[in-house]
Design a protein around this motif. Structure first.
Motif, PDB file in Angstrom:
ATOM      1  N   VAL A  87       0.848  -1.190   0.000  1.00 24.23           N
ATOM      2  CA  VAL A  87       0.000   0.000   0.000  1.00 24.23           C
ATOM      3  C   VAL A  87       0.886   1.243   0.000  1.00 24.23           C
ATOM      4  CG1 VAL A  87      -1.826   1.273   1.189  1.00 24.23           C
ATOM      5  CG2 VAL A  87      -1.782  -1.239   1.296  1.00 24.23           C
ATOM      6  N   LEU A  88       0.543   2.201  -0.864  1.00 25.43           N
ATOM      7  CA  LEU A  88       1.234   3.483  -0.927  1.00 25.43           C
ATOM      8  C   LEU A  88       0.266   4.591  -0.549  1.00 25.43           C
ATOM      9  CD1 LEU A  88       3.771   5.152  -1.800  1.00 25.43           C
ATOM     10  CD2 LEU A  88       2.719   5.291  -4.075  1.00 25.43           C
ATOM     11  N   ALA A  89       0.715   5.513   0.286  1.00 23.66           N
ATOM     12  CA  ALA A  89      -0.068   6.695   0.630  1.00 23.66           C
ATOM     13  C   ALA A  89       0.766   7.936   0.350  1.00 23.66           C
ATOM     14  CB  ALA A  89      -0.484   6.666   2.105  1.00 23.66           C
ATOM     15  N   THR A  90       0.150   8.936  -0.281  1.00 20.21           N
ATOM     16  CA  THR A  90       0.849  10.169  -0.621  1.00 20.21           C
ATOM     17  C   THR A  90       0.219  11.363   0.082  1.00 20.21           C
ATOM     18  OG1 THR A  90      -0.569  10.599  -2.546  1.00 20.21           O
ATOM     19  CG2 THR A  90       1.404   9.258  -2.911  1.00 20.21           C
ATOM     20  N   ARG A  91       0.916  12.497   0.008  1.00 22.53           N
ATOM     21  CA  ARG A  91       0.493  13.729   0.673  1.00 22.53           C
ATOM     22  C   ARG A  91       0.225  13.476   2.165  1.00 22.53           C
ATOM     23  NH1 ARG A  91      -0.929  18.312  -2.229  1.00 22.53           N
ATOM     24  NH2 ARG A  91       0.157  18.303  -4.224  1.00 22.53           N
ATOM     25  N   ILE A  92       1.194  12.837   2.793  1.00 26.47           N
ATOM     26  CA  ILE A  92       1.107  12.508   4.208  1.00 26.47           C
ATOM     27  C   ILE A  92       1.870  13.555   5.010  1.00 26.47           C
ATOM     28  CG2 ILE A  92       1.654  10.773   5.950  1.00 26.47           C
ATOM     29  CD1 ILE A  92      -0.520   9.918   3.993  1.00 26.47           C
TER      30      ILE A  92
END
Length: 263
Positions: A87-92
């Motif tokens: 899983v990738l999460a951006t704008r963290i």
């Protein structure tokens, strides 16, 4: 974490296909089971696309900006519990990153890029590679957060990426040492704020596709990246693709699709 609507995972789909092949389930019954499979909804209003990997080859990425901690955690947990892909999460943000690191100690938060990765070690430490399938170019050091978001996204999708930093148009001689590397790339992601001239300049030097990303960096008249965006859209260099302001992730995903087509 509780879910009130759980749809079939890819493993369950495989079981459906095996049942049809074995003759224990009719194709009509399999269709009825699979018709509404491709998502999972949590009780706090987050609906994740668990079958995006199957449809497009690229799984869903969680966008962190604007989400409260609970919904962000729900989205990542919902994707991770499927157990079929990282899983990738951006704008963290830093606060979100600390929270996610506590919830998933095995994950990796990279504050400089605003990225959190779970299930895929990215090893995002300098010195940056100087050769790669994709070359990411930043016009200025102030554009690095967007450049690093693109770099991290490429790494997540197993794309070798080079990073050429701070070679903007105020010193064009800095581009020259990179020309051979640019010509050997599948694609070049060029990230620039201010007047946004660098992508057009580089596109005029190479036959490789240039993916231009304006950033919100610049003095008042730059209007938060709008001037750079318009400059790139108005470029006289043909064949240059332009992405939204600060969207390093989007450019990297385009490069990922290019690599998939080239494979």
């Amino acid at each position: 974490m509780r879910y009130h609507l759980v749809m079939n995972s890819p493993h369950t789909l495989l079981e459906l296909f095996q049942s049809v092949s074995a003759g224990t389930l009719t194709p009509a019954d399999a269709l009825r089971h699979a018709r509404f499979t491709p998502f999972l909804q949590t009780l706090d209003g987050v609906t994740v696309d668990t079958h995006r990997q199957i449809r497009t080859g690229l799984g869903e990425t969680v966008f962190g900006e604007g989400k409260d901690n609970q919904r962000l955690l729900s989205a990542i947990t919902a994707l991770w519990r499927e157990g079929t892909q990282p899983v990738l999460a951006t704008r963290i943000s830093l606060e979100q990153g600390v929270m996610l690191q506590q919830a998933f100690p095995q994950g990796e938060f990279w504050e400089a890029a605003g990225v959190f990765s779970l299930g895929k070690p990215l090893q995002l430490t300098p010195p940056w590679p100087e050769t790669g399938r994709v070359v990411i170019v930043s016009a200025g050091a102030a554009d690095m957060r967007v450049a690093l978001e693109a770099f991290a996204t490429c790494r997540f999708h197993d794309i070798s990426a080079a990073l050429a930093c701070d070679i903007g148009v105020s010193g064009l001689h800095r581009i020259r040492p990179w020309l051979t590397t640019l010509d050997s790339a599948l694609a070049i992601i060029v990230i620039a704020g201010m007047e946004g001239a660098l992508p057009g300049v580089i596109a005029g030097f190479t036959r490789r596709p240039v993916l231009a990303v304006p950033t919100s960096i610049g003095y008042g008249v730059s209007q938060g990246g709008y001037v750079a965006l318009c400059s790139m859209l108005a470029s006289c260099v043909p064949g240059m693709a332009v992405f939204n302001i600060d969207n390093g992730y989007g450019a990297a995903m385009f490069a990922a699709r290019m690599q998939a087509d080239a494979s």
